[in-house]
Design an enzyme around this catalytic site. Structure first.
Site, PDB file in Angstrom:
ATOM      1  CG  HIS A 274     -11.308   4.407   2.277  1.00  0.00           C
ATOM      2  ND1 HIS A 274     -11.076   5.670   2.767  1.00  0.00           N
ATOM      3  CD2 HIS A 274     -10.108   3.937   1.855  1.00  0.00           C
ATOM      4  CE1 HIS A 274      -9.793   5.964   2.641  1.00  0.00           C
ATOM      5  NE2 HIS A 274      -9.181   4.916   2.093  1.00  0.00           N
TER       6      HIS A 274
ATOM      7  CG  ASP B  60      -1.793   5.112   3.020  1.00  0.00           C
ATOM      8  OD1 ASP B  60      -1.888   5.196   1.773  1.00  0.00           O
ATOM      9  OD2 ASP B  60      -2.711   5.463   3.788  1.00  0.00           O
TER      10      ASP B  60
ATOM     11  CG  HIS C 188      -5.847   2.734   5.705  1.00  0.00           C
ATOM     12  ND1 HIS C 188      -7.204   2.565   5.862  1.00  0.00           N
ATOM     13  CD2 HIS C 188      -5.686   3.395   4.526  1.00  0.00           C
ATOM     14  CE1 HIS C 188      -7.844   3.096   4.838  1.00  0.00           C
ATOM     15  NE2 HIS C 188      -6.937   3.597   4.003  1.00  0.00           N
TER      16      HIS C 188
ATOM     17  CG  HIS D  24      -1.991   1.006   1.218  1.00  0.00           C
ATOM     18  ND1 HIS D  24      -3.093   0.919   2.031  1.00  0.00           N
ATOM     19  CD2 HIS D  24      -2.157   2.151   0.490  1.00  0.00           C
ATOM     20  CE1 HIS D  24      -3.891   1.955   1.817  1.00  0.00           C
ATOM     21  NE2 HIS D  24      -3.327   2.716   0.887  1.00  0.00           N
TER      22      HIS D  24
ATOM     23  CD  GLU E  70      -6.543   3.377  -0.352  1.00  0.00           C
ATOM     24  OE1 GLU E  70      -6.897   3.529   0.833  1.00  0.00           O
ATOM     25  OE2 GLU E  70      -5.491   3.864  -0.809  1.00  0.00           O
TER      26      GLU E  70
ATOM     27  N   GLY F 287       3.007   6.708  14.240  1.00  0.00           N
ATOM     28  CA  GLY F 287       2.738   7.488  15.438  1.00  0.00           C
ATOM     29  C   GLY F 287       1.662   8.531  15.281  1.00  0.00           C
TER      30      GLY F 287
ATOM     31  CB  ALA G  74      -7.144  11.465   1.912  1.00  0.00           C
TER      32      ALA G  74
ATOM     33  CG  HIS H  67      -2.097   7.079   9.751  1.00  0.00           C
ATOM     34  ND1 HIS H  67      -1.020   7.841   9.379  1.00  0.00           N
ATOM     35  CD2 HIS H  67      -3.018   7.198   8.752  1.00  0.00           C
ATOM     36  CE1 HIS H  67      -1.267   8.394   8.195  1.00  0.00           C
ATOM     37  NE2 HIS H  67      -2.470   8.023   7.803  1.00  0.00           N
TER      38      HIS H  67
ATOM     39  N   GLY I  45      -2.936   9.836   3.612  1.00  0.00           N
ATOM     40  CA  GLY I  45      -1.753   9.017   3.436  1.00  0.00           C
ATOM     41  C   GLY I  45      -0.689   9.429   4.431  1.00  0.00           C
TER      42      GLY I  45
END
Length: 395
Positions: A205, A284, A226, A69, A139, A259, A150, A261, A320
């Site tokens: 998402h 990402d 994610h 990703h 994605e 740190g 986003a 996300h 991202g």
């Protein structure tokens, strides 16, 4: 060194599967021909002993990272769909230890998405001078408007297979993963089609309920992008997307370990919940990775990077990251109790397994491709090799 040259690297701590030991690795014709623990190196055959030698200086030898990703880096985006952009991205991430990656798209028009698929197919036919591009991770655009994050909501459409069927015929084996929202009408049918065509079906998402994710897993859903971000969270009466991902062993879960996300404690929760082979590190990364703070673009949406954190100019959603896989590796060492070998599994072996390439790469073993990363004792990268060919040197 060229792929055809035989060479060896010793005086390093080798991370091989779940073990770490001092020793030596011999590379011939782009593959790992032998791995010798320190006490066995003296017994190696003469033609191995005669191979060009690299002193690992007491550092680490890791299997190359596999990033499933990643959107871009160093000013380029895979959506640019040009060989120059692909070179820029694969060169930048190779300098941070990535040896294999998926060109990850954003939610855009079918024409823009097909351009990336076409460009990736053409790129794979060439030399690929830096990190290997395995294929494409779509994605979107079959995602939730509520959790667009986003992604550009103007291009969100219901799941279907019309485009996919056409693209996989024209560009076979290029699409390797697709992220969608399993609660959308038509999603289960799309997931079945993806699974039948050896494409990893991933949720992301998404506003899916617990039972919707469980049902999707029965149709072939195998991965979550994610994790924690842009998905329905855990509630004690409705476990949601997150609860289903955590408790369904068939679904692997990727994490952005920067740190920003995800809190380290939440990463720890995920590690406790999932089997050891079902958690993946990803970057990402967007085009801003490797560059300074400032204004950028992601799929036609304005992004502001401040203190290394990328957010949409409008609304402030995380957009991202500017992460690299090496920095994610170091973050996990600093903020979890995992050993280097355990973190290596998240960055290399687990993604290789997910993508069906574990027989070729993702670990240091005889017969595997020589996708390797040499670091110093503090995990600063010294060199990166892809198929035994040096693609980055920090000397």
């Amino acid at each position: 060194m060229s792929k055809s040259q035989a060479w060896r690297i010793g005086n390093v701590h080798i991370v091989a599967d779940d073990a770490t030991f001092e020793g030596e690795v011999v590379v011939e014709d782009g593959a790992i021909s032998a791995v010798y623990p320190k006490d066995a190196a003296a017994q190696r055959p003469a033609h191995h002993a005669d191979a060009a030698y690299i002193d690992g200086e007491g550092g680490w030898l890791l299997p190359g990272f596999i990033d499933v990703h990643v959107h871009g880096g160093y000013g380029a985006d895979f959506m640019d769909a040009t060989p120059e952009a692909f070179d820029t991205i694969t060169k930048f991430h190779a300098s941070h230890g990535t040896t294999t990656m998926l060109a990850t798209t954003v939610t855009q028009s079918p024409e823009a998405l097909e351009a990336v698929v076409k460009a990736a197919a053409a790129y794979r036919e060439g030399l690929m001078p830096y990190a290997s591009l395995l294929g494409v991770h779509l994605e979107g655009p079959f995602i939730s408007e509520k959790w667009s994050g986003a992604q550009n909501p103007a291009f969100i459409v219901p799941p279907h297979t019309e485009w996919l069927k056409r693209w996989t015929v024209v560009y076979p084996s290029i699409i390797r993963m697709m992220t969608l929202a399993p609660e959308k009408e038509g999603a289960y049918e799309t997931i079945r089609w993806l699974t039948d065509n050896d494409i990893v079906a991933a949720c992301g998402h998404t506003d899916a309920l617990y039972e919707e994710i469980r049902g999707a897993a029965e149709h072939g859903l195998r991965h979550a992008v994610h994790t924690y971000n842009a998905m329905r969270g855990l509630h004690h009466r409705e476990p949601g997307t997150l609860g289903a991902v955590m408790t369904t062993d068939a679904i692997s879960a990727e994490i952005i370990a920067d740190g920003h996300h995800v809190h380290p404690a939440a990463i720890d929760v995920l590690l406790r919940a999932k089997p050891a082979d079902k958690v993946l590190l990803v970057s990402d990364a967007i085009s801003a990775a490797g560059l300074s703070d400032g204004d950028y673009d992601l799929g036609g949406l304005a992004v502001i990077v401040k203190d290394g954190v990328a957010r949409l100019a409008e609304g402030g959603n995380l957009a991202g990251s500017t992460l690299t896989m090496m920095n994610a590796f170091r973050f996990m060492l600093s903020h979890t109790k995992l050993t280097p070998a355990e973190v290596s599994r998240l960055a290399s072996a687990n993604p290789a397994k997910l993508l069906g390439i574990a027989d070729r790469t993702g670990s240091i073993a005889g017969g595997k491709r020589a996708d390797l990363v040499w670091t110093d004792a503090s995990f600063n990268i010294r060199r990166t090799w892809v198929k035994g060919r040096e693609v980055y040197s920090g000397d």
